[in-house]
Each structure stands twice: as C-alpha cells, then as structure tokens.
Enzyme design. Structure first.
Site, short mmCIF file in Angstrom:
data_model
loop_
_atom_site.label_atom_id
_atom_site.label_comp_id
_atom_site.label_asym_id
_atom_site.label_seq_id
_atom_site.Cartn_x
_atom_site.Cartn_y
_atom_site.Cartn_z
N SER A 255 -1.74 4.05 -19.30
CA SER A 255 -2.58 2.86 -19.13
C SER A 255 -3.15 2.47 -20.49
O SER A 255 -2.39 2.19 -21.41
CB SER A 255 -3.67 3.15 -18.09
OG SER A 255 -4.30 1.95 -17.69
N ASP B 146 3.79 -1.52 -10.42
CA ASP B 146 2.59 -1.58 -11.24
C ASP B 146 2.28 -3.04 -11.54
O ASP B 146 2.85 -3.63 -12.46
CB ASP B 146 2.80 -0.80 -12.55
CG ASP B 146 1.53 -0.74 -13.39
OD1 ASP B 146 0.52 -1.34 -12.99
OD2 ASP B 146 1.56 -0.08 -14.44
N HIS C 34 0.77 2.04 -10.54
CA HIS C 34 0.23 2.43 -11.85
C HIS C 34 0.20 3.95 -12.00
O HIS C 34 0.08 4.46 -13.10
CB HIS C 34 -1.18 1.85 -11.98
CG HIS C 34 -1.68 1.74 -13.38
ND1 HIS C 34 -1.00 1.09 -14.39
CD2 HIS C 34 -2.83 2.20 -13.97
CE1 HIS C 34 -1.68 1.15 -15.52
NE2 HIS C 34 -2.80 1.82 -15.29
#
Length: 718
Positions: A565, A646, A678
C-alpha cells in the site's frame, strides 16, 4: 526457490488455529470464542464455537461445522449463534448447557453483527445488520431476480468501494425481541424490524463497519452513519444518531435523532451506552476530509437530549489536550469510569479515566499494565455488588483481555486495573515455543529522524538462531515498510505481514515507524501531509544507516526491503532514489506507481488531504512526489504484486511498474491475484504469496546460496 525455515514456516503460520477475542459470560466463569483452522493437505477450513472454563482452563466445543458464526451469550450457559441455511437464509440457533441446539427463529436473508441486551422486563433485545433494497426490504442475493445485462450506470461519484461496485442497496440495522418460555428462547413473531427504513441512512458504515458502529440500550439504539447529504467519496463525515425504542417490537420506529457535536465534523465511532442507559460515550474526529484525524472522546450526558455533548480534555483552540487516538470504550459497572484503548508507541493499550469530562482534571490518563503485546478486545468481569456474586471471589473490577503480540496470535488474561496484576488464562505462544517463537527475539530501537529534530522507533525481530557472539554472525537486513501511511507496526500478530516468518528465513527484520505513523503523537503522524516522499523517505534512510552502523549482526550489503500500500508506494519511490541502490531486492505489494493516478481510487478524500488539494487545484504536489518521475533510475530487482479486486489502488499501478522494469531489463517478476482485494486473504493464495516473496528475497540476499552450501556440506559429511 528455497525456504530455509524448518519450524515457523509460512505454511505453519497460515494453518495455525485462528482464535477470536474471548467474551466472558455474565458470571465471569466461562469464555466464549471461535477457532478457525485451515488444512493445506485437505484444502479445507474448519470452524468451531468453543467455551473455555476460566478456573480449569478446559475448553468444550459448542458447535463444529461450516456456516456457524456470530456467537453471543444470552445467559450464563446459553449461547446464541447464526447458521447459514438453504437459499442464503440465516437461522438463529441457541445452545444451552447439556441441551442440543434448537431453532430460535429464522430470517429470509443473510444477517450479521449480532448484539443482544437483556431488558428490565426479562426479555432480550436483539439487533443485527443486513443488506436492504432501496425500499428497505431485506435483500437475499440467492433469491434476487438476476438482471439480463451486467451493465452498470452511474451519474455521481463513489461508483465502487474497496472491492465491490456500489449498488442502490444499503446496510441497515434490524431489531427484535427474544423471549424465554419453559427454558427455551424464541424470536417474538419470528420478526425483525428495519430501524433505518425510509431514512436514507446506512449503518454499519462499509466496508469495515460492524458491531462497534451501533449499540443497544434500555431506551433504544445508537448508531453511526454517513451524512446522506455529502458524497462519501469526498467527505468522511459520519454522525451519531439515537432511535428511542420502548419495547423493541415497534414496527415503525421513531425517526433517528442526530447527536450534535459543534466543531467536530469527521468520523464518529464506537458508541457505547452506560449501564444505566442514560449516557453514551463515543469518539469523533474534527476534519470531514481526513480519515486518520485524531478521534476525540465524547460524552452524551443524557441521550434523551442528544443536542448536548461534552468533550474530554477539550481546549479553547479546538485541538484537544489529549494527544492520543482513543478507540474502543468500556464503562465500569458503576458508570463512574471509562476504560479506553489507544495506540501507544507500537502497542494498543488500555487507559482508565473518569466517565465525566468535568472530573478528569488536567492530568492525562495513564495506561493500565497488561501482558505483552496489543489489546484486541476487553470486557469487564462480573460485578461483585450483585447479590449472587457477593460470596464469590471478587472479579467485578477486573478486565478480561484478549491480546496479540509478534509471537502470540491469541492470549486471554485477567487484569486488575487497581493492582496492575495479570493472570494469563490461555496463551497460544505456549504452543508456539515448538516453532522457536520467543520474546527474546523481539526488541525496539530508537534513532534520530530526518534532520535530527525528532526520534523514530523501529521494531526489530531476530531469527531464533541468533545469539550474541564475537565476531558476530552476520544476517542480511530485511526492512518492512508499513502502509497507511497513517498506520504503524505494532507488537501484534499478523498472518499477512508477520515479521517472524521473515526472521526465521535468516534475516534481522527491522520494522520502522517513520513520519506518518500513528501512536507517537499527532505531530509525527500529520508530518506526512504534503511530504509523501520527503520526511518518511529520509527517516528510512536514517533507519538504514543507523541499523548498519549500530547492529553488528546486520549485513547491510545484503539488505532487502518490502512494503505494501503506502509501503508499496515507498518501494517504488526508493527505486528511483539513492536508498534503492542499497538494497539487493525489493518487493512492492499493491503500491502506487504514479501519484497522478491517485484519482483512480474510490475514497478521494484521501489524496485531497494528503496532497493538500485536488489534482486540478494542486497538481504540483501530486507531481512532486510521483515515483514515475524517476523511473529512469530504477535498477534494483523487484517483485511486484497486485490484485484485480483492489479498487483502492487499481491493478494498472502494478502493471505499469512491472512494464517499466521489464522494458529496462531490470530483473523483475509480477504476481497477480484475480480474486483478491487490497489484501491477500485466501489461505492458498497467501501461501503462494509467501513462497514467491520469500523466494525472491532469498535469491538476491544470498540466503539461497548459503542454504545450498550448507546442504552440500551436510551431504559431503554423510
């Protein structure tokens, strides 16, 4: 690929039992919890609902099999839980001590997030959440009429969220009453009522809202919901509402009453009724476009007057005098105190404070001493002032706490806040000793951050084979960079990023909490605003330099770095900067290739805040911290991982990074999951993830070569 760990391997970690937080029964003698275990040989998951005896430590199984979930106590020996039925329906089943399960009621659609509250008349108020149609009716995906076309048409923002495309359906809270007659429970009239029908409100708040988004009191329901007049893609505002209910059988509930908090317009969270039922404690942020703003602890002194609230540690400048982030809230039995969880330097702890802002004074609350690790959940044990408890060992001022740590995925303990003493009831780490997990492998280092103006902490996890020696044995450095960016590495368990898994491969794992990290005060956290590739990057440079200079057992010439991320963004940023040449290999999971693509995300308030404006009003800020500006300098071997579901960071971010690396002939690999979001959550996918990631870093750090040499040496001995 070689996996060098022979005990705590990824497969061992992923197949280990996963225990839920423990919940004590009303008398404080039993603890209810669930266990989920995955078997890679059979490719199957098993689930159990279990009860633990606190005094003996023995466990019994209430239910074992698929489809059972959401267990809650109805009484000292009565457990209510849900079980999925045919055609997607959900059945309520109760189990009493020594009695076979039986049906309490049925609902024609999936429900979740069960809460119960015993009322003064002896009945039990029941609340849960469920997805509803635009008309407020319970939605059952199994029986819904399937459209002939897959087309989706949108005319406003927020078309998808996390891993799903948004529809006109919404989440709602349903309520009803459970009666007990002849020692058996039943859902009255087999009916639940939609508390939010016709209101335009939706609760729990997706995608992660749950039971902490609402609560049951003797006078009704409180819940948080997004402001329906503001677009959820641009604003974070969620308000707290109160619905007065006299019997919990009202078919047409009164309109929700909003709780007013002048000056605070951000997220509202964690509403909890006092035991008397008149007061409500909750948290709320100030900014309506900053998802990681500091939550303020608030009190509604009388829920009958929701227009009056009080803030704990309020200041005239509106910044608040308590520089921490309160989260979960628990009332003492006499409602005189609050117990609140909050992050503190790599841990989640519990603090105790008076339940009225007027009684807190100027002294800030201090943390209660708890077992090592971070608090996952906590409950009060039985109140000794009850007549039936007076003759028993006093436990009423004690907390039953579930914690996790870097070496323990579940620990149940009883803590006395007054004496700061704790007794461990169950600890998974006792079973984990066979896998070489030990607190002696864990430490914390502190070093000067960028410019030397502040200090930065980092967790360090060493392999179980480590022991001080002279000269020291050298282990390659493995630096893990956390996401968020407003987040932190904590002394807590994870099955997605577990430092011990990497350490057992033969690395010294360093997990820094640089600028942007939570739990170290708002100045450090907010310092990342407009500084994505600035202060945090320089903090990581200082971390690398400090570790190499001060940890004699670390081989900085064989270092690797991994991040997901925002951590994945930082990996791509590092690629184009001098620190990137210090690493032998990089791993980027669901990272940002170009900040100019941040408006492909779903929650637009996130880039608006962190880049100090919109893409069209402040393009320069997006361009300044764009990793794609520096692709000409990308040169370090990199594994790029991305998933098609995602929607926070679309898969094209990963494809672009991989394409650049391949075109530049930089050693690179792409790992893609079409069915993950994600996060990589499915057991089999996670095992592949670990094998690919560990295989990649072991190849370039030289651990593979070391292992091959060791195996050859052993072969020659034979």
């Amino acid at each position: 690929m070689t996996l060098t760990a022979n005990k705590f391997t990824p497969e061992v970690m992923l197949s280990a039992p996963r225990r839920s937080a423990g919940v004590p029964n009303p008398s404080g003698k039993l603890v209810l919890y669930t266990v989920s275990t995955y078997c890679f040989k059979e490719h199957k998951n098993t689930s159990q609902i279990k009860v633990l005896e606190i005094d003996s430590g023995n466990s019994t199984t209430v239910f074992e099999g698929p489809g059972a979930s959401e267990p809650v106590w109805l009484g000292d020996n009565d457990v209510l839980y849900l079980k999925s039925g045919d055609n997607g329906s959900t059945v309520l089943i109760a189990w009493a001590d020594g009695i076979e399960p039986y049906e309490v009621g049925s609902v024609k659609g999936p429900i979740s997030n069960v809460k119960v509250k015993r009322l003064l008349d002896g009945t039990v108020a029941f609340a849960c959440s469920a997805v509803t149609t635009p008309h407020g009716k319970l939605c059952n995906p199994e029986t819904e009429k399937k459209p002939q076309s897959s087309a989706k048409v949108y005319t406003s923002l927020f078309v998808r969220h996390w891993d799903a495309w948004n529809t006109n359906n919404a989440s709602s809270i349903f309520y009803g009453v459970i009666d007990k007659k002849d020692d058996k429970y039943s859902l009255r009239d087999n009916t639940l009522h939609n508390a939010l029908a016709g209101t335009k409100l939706s609760s729990p708040v997706p995608p992660f809202g749950g039971t902490s988004d609402f609560d049951i009191g003797p006078s009704g329901l409180v819940f948080v919901a997004k402001d329906p007049e503001l677009n959820a893609a641009i604003y974070t505002k969620t308000d707290l509402y109160f619905i007065p209910l006299k019997t919990f059988t009202e078919s047409s509930p009164p309109s929700p009453q909003i709780v007013k908090t002048p000056g605070l317009e951000g997220y509202s969270n964690s509403p909890v009724f006092s035991h008397c039922g008149h007061k409500v404690a909750f948290t709320r942020m100030r900014s309506n476009q900053y998802e990681s703003d500091k939550p303020r602890l608030l009190l509604v002194p009388d829920i009958a007057h929701p227009d009056k609230t009080e803030e704990f540690y309020a200041t005239q400048d509106g910044n608040g005098g308590w520089d921490t982030r309160p989260e979960s809230i628990l009332w003492s039995h006499d409602d005189a105190k609050l117990y609140v969880t909050a992050e503190d330097r790599g841990r989640t702890l519990i603090v105790e404070l008076p339940s009225s802002p007027s009684k807190t004074g100027t002294a800030l609350p201090t943390a209660i001493k708890i077992p090592n690790g971070s608090v996952r959940a906590f409950y009060l044990l039985a109140d000794p002032t009850n007549d039936e408890e007076k003759t028993q060992t006093p436990k009423g001022h004690q907390l039953f706490i579930t914690t996790t740590s870097l070496i323990d995925n579940a620990c149940y303990s009883i803590t006395n806040p007054t004496t700061s003493t704790s007794t461990t009831i169950f600890s998974a780490s006792k079973h984990g000793k066979a896998f070489n997990l030990s607190p002696h492998s864990i430490s914390t280092i502190t070093f000067p951050g960028a410019g030397g103006a502040y200090d930065i902490d980092a967790l360090v996890v060493r392999p179980s084979s480590y022991s001080p020696s002279d000269p020291p044995h050298k282990y390659p450095l493995c630096m893990l960079i956390h996401g968020g960016p407003q987040g932190a590495w904590q002394d807590s368990w994870s099955t997605r990023w577990n430092p011990a898994v990497f350490a057992e491969q033969g690395y010294v794992v360093v997990c820094p909490n640089p600028t942007g990290s939570t739990g170290y005060g708002m100045a450090l956290q907010d310092g990342i605003k407009g500084e994505w590739g600035g202060r945090p990057y320089n903090d990581l440079v200082r971390c690398f330099e400090w570790v190499v200079e001060n940890l004699a057992e670390v081989d900085g010439a064989r270092a690797v770095a991994l991040g997901a991320s925002y951590g994945g963004y930082m990996i791509n940023w590092i690629q184009g900067h001098p620190l990137g040449r210090k690493f032998k290999a990089l791993v980027c999971h669901d990272g940002v290739f170009s900040t100019l693509n941040q408006w492909c995300t779903e929650e637009l308030f996130f880039p608006i805040h962190d880049f100090e404006g919109t893409l069209y009003d402040n393009r320069a800020s997006y361009e300044k911290w764009d990793p794609a500006r520096f692709v000409a300098d990308w040169a370090t071997p990199q594994l790029t991982i991305h998933s098609e579901l995602d929607y926070r960071l679309p898969i094209t971010e990963g494809l672009a990074a991989f394409n650049v690396l391949q075109a530049k002939k930089v050693p690179s690999k792409l790992l893609m999951f079409p069915d993950e979001n994600h996060w990589v959550l499915k057991h089999e996918n996670s095992l592949v993830w670990h094998r690919e990631v560990i295989g990649w870093i072991n190849k370039y750090s030289g651990i593979d070569e070391e292992q091959s040499l060791a195996e050859e040496t052993e072969r020659l001995k034979v």
